[in-house]
Design an enzyme around this catalytic site. Structure first.
Site, PDB file in Angstrom:
ATOM      1  CE  LYS A  83      20.923  33.830  12.334  1.00 28.03           C
ATOM      2  NZ  LYS A  83      19.880  33.182  11.494  1.00 28.03           N
ATOM      3  CB  SER A 153      16.970  35.631  11.386  1.00 23.12           C
ATOM      4  OG  SER A 153      17.470  34.314  11.140  1.00 23.12           O
ATOM      5  CB  SER A 177      16.891  33.079   8.301  1.00 21.83           C
ATOM      6  OG  SER A 177      15.709  33.564   8.863  1.00 21.83           O
TER       7      SER A 177
END
Lengths: 468, 62
Positions: A83, A153, A177
């Site tokens: 990420k 997210s 997330s």
């Protein structure tokens, strides 16, 4: 199944076995993933940066090492994604923001360092909602339907794994997330206990709510990744010196006699019929394996989202205080709004939210006192359409943030370990997740229940059409 | 006290004090958000004992 052309469907454990028995090399596996990214990602938009040359170099090194008898871990030679809020040495780490357009870290964050040391091959960086402060993860699409958000997210991580563009990815979780995009894309993810995994070198959203953890296709893969990621870190004062067990050892498939807490409040409010039905069937399946459902009432959950927002907005605004003055126009509009509001949050509101959090933690502790885990739907509904600003379930209308965080954020406030695994599909063929909550630092039991469910269902063996 | 709404004018004044350049039209949204969050958190905290602790330390076991 050990043919290279279908190897993207393998779990990490199966891919490691394929490398080990010479069905294919890490280099071949990595080339296959890079080819898939080139073919599929222009539609999915999960990758921010593809590290083709670095990945091929790392894979070749892994092949050479393993040929000489050095085997670092089950992750040795396995291509994964990171990420884009996890610092990667020499690779731009934008955190989804123009504010960080030129930020190239000088060192890896602790999690990435550990993954590299375990032999992982890093394919590239995947999308995050700007500074992980939201749930739509633009411009990434949901792997199951390109007209829907991948949630967030960690939306890039969820979409890339579901589409078979990596075997696993890192995620971070401040209000859901890891779990929300795992549920939205039909994969598995775990938010470990607060303090279990280092956040050193991961862009801060909220110091006291942020958690880092793994996302993957199977529960065993989560266990393999967590074995590597977990542990105290001198660079992160939030980490605890609690022994890290071998999480794969807890995956016995046996949950007979276990007590499964089933909330009678809050998590039953305004759940879409498909999610409620999938949850009920998941519970039946677990009971059929010898576990016993026990009703639990969890107190103190009224106003929990506002407590989470008061804390997250205050802490995020502190982190971005200088940037918000120097370059306010570089933030996305909605991030800027939240940061501006966070600047004006009263200190008493922030402190009251933190005090309420103590009561929320105690309420979960009490609810977990008589059970081994608590089960809930991960989300009240499936992933929303791109551009949809409000969700409607029955008479309840709420924002994307509220519907996405409602069942997840209480576990950020409580700091408890919690996994999401796929447990069904809506009539529109959108994935649904089951949330499994455990006691502090007892990720092993959470994974044990998740694995038992996975062994006895086939949801994780479904692949979205875009995967081919 | 908690019933008092924060008004867009209050937000604009505070932004000046904080040296913040608000995006145009943000003051109304910020005022609503702050009013709601403040009232909700206050309501929740009012149910706590006055000396209820502030602690964000996470223990290894319950």
């Amino acid at each position: 199944m050990s043919q290279l052309s279908t190897a993207w469907k393998l779990s990490i454990a199966e891919a490691a076995a394929g490398i080990s028995n010479n069905s294919f090399s890490s280099s071949a596996l990595t080339r296959m993933m890079l080819d898939r990214i080139a073919a599929i990602d222009p539609k999915l938009l999960a990758y921010v940066t593809v590290l083709k040359d670095d990945a091929l170099k790392a894979a070749a090194a892994a092949d050479k090492e393993m040929a000489s008898g050095t085997y670092r871990s089950p992750l040795h030679g396995i291509p994964i994604a990171i990420k884009d809020i996890f610092d990667t040495k020499g690779v731009r780490t934008m955190a989804g923001s123009r504010v960080r357009a030129n930020y190239v870290p000088e060192r890896d964050c602790t999690v990435v360092r550990k993954l590299r040391e375990a032999g992982a091959v890093i394919l590239g960086k995947v999308t995050t909602h700007e500074f992980a402060f939201g749930f739509d993860s633009r411009p990434t699409r949901n792997a199951w339907n390109l007209d829907h958000i991948p949630s967030g997210s960690s939306g890039g991580s969820g979409a890339a794994i579901a589409a078979g563009l990596c075997f696993a990815a890192t995620g971070s979780d401040t209000g859901g997330s890891i779990r929300a995009p795992a549920a939205a894309n039909g994969i598995a993810g775990i938010k470990p206990t607060y303090g279990r995994v280092s956040k050193a070198g991961v862009a801060v959203l909220s110091w006291s709510l942020d958690h880092a953890g793994p996302m993957a296709r199977t529960v065993r893969d989560l266990a393999i990744l967590l074995n590597i990621m977990a542990g105290r870190d001198d660079l992160d004062p939030h980490t605890k010196d609690v022994p890290v067990p071998d999480y794969t050892a807890s995956l016995t498939g046996d949950i007979s006699g276990m007590r499964l807490g089933v909330p009678t409040n809050y998590f039953t409010d305004d759940v879409a019929p498909a999610a409620a039905d999938a949850f009920a069937k998941a519970l039946e399946r677990l009971e059929s394996l010898g576990a016993r459902a026990v009703p639990v009432d969890i107190a103190e959950l009224d106003g929990v989202l506002d407590c989470m927002l008061a804390i997250a907005m205050s802490e995020a605004s502190t982190y971005h205080q200088a940037s918000l003055r120097a370059n306010p126009d570089l933030f996305e509009d909605e991030t800027r709004l939240l940061l501006e509001a966070g600047e004006m949050m009263l200190a008493t509101t922030y402190i009251n939210a933190q005090r309420a959090r103590v009561a929320i933690k105690a309420a979960f502790r009490e609810a977990l006192g008589g059970v081994d885990v608590i089960l809930t739907p991960t989300q009240p509904t499936t992933a929303l359409k791109i551009g949809q600003s409000m969700s409607r379930i029955g008479a309840r209308e709420e924002s994307v943030f509220a519907v996405s965080a409602r069942f997840c954020a209480p576990l950020n406030l409580s700091g408890l370990p919690v996994a999401s695994v796929p447990c069904g599909f809506s009539p529109e063929k959108m994935p649904i997740g089951l949330q499994i909550i455990g006691k502090p630092f007892d990720e092993a039991t959470v994974l044990r229940v998740a694995d038992a469910f996975e062994r006895n269902t086939e949801w994780h063996t479904n692949y979205p059409p875009i995967a081919g | 006290m908690t019933e008092k709404k924060i008004e867009p004018n209050d937000v604009e004044q505070l932004a000046k004090f904080l040296d913040l350049k608000l995006k145009q039209d943000d003051s109304q949204s910020i005022a609503s958000m702050l009013t709601d969050i403040r009232a909700s958190v206050y309501r929740k905290a009012s149910a706590l004992k006055q000396d209820a602790p502030l602690s964000i330390v996470f223990e290894a076991r319950p």
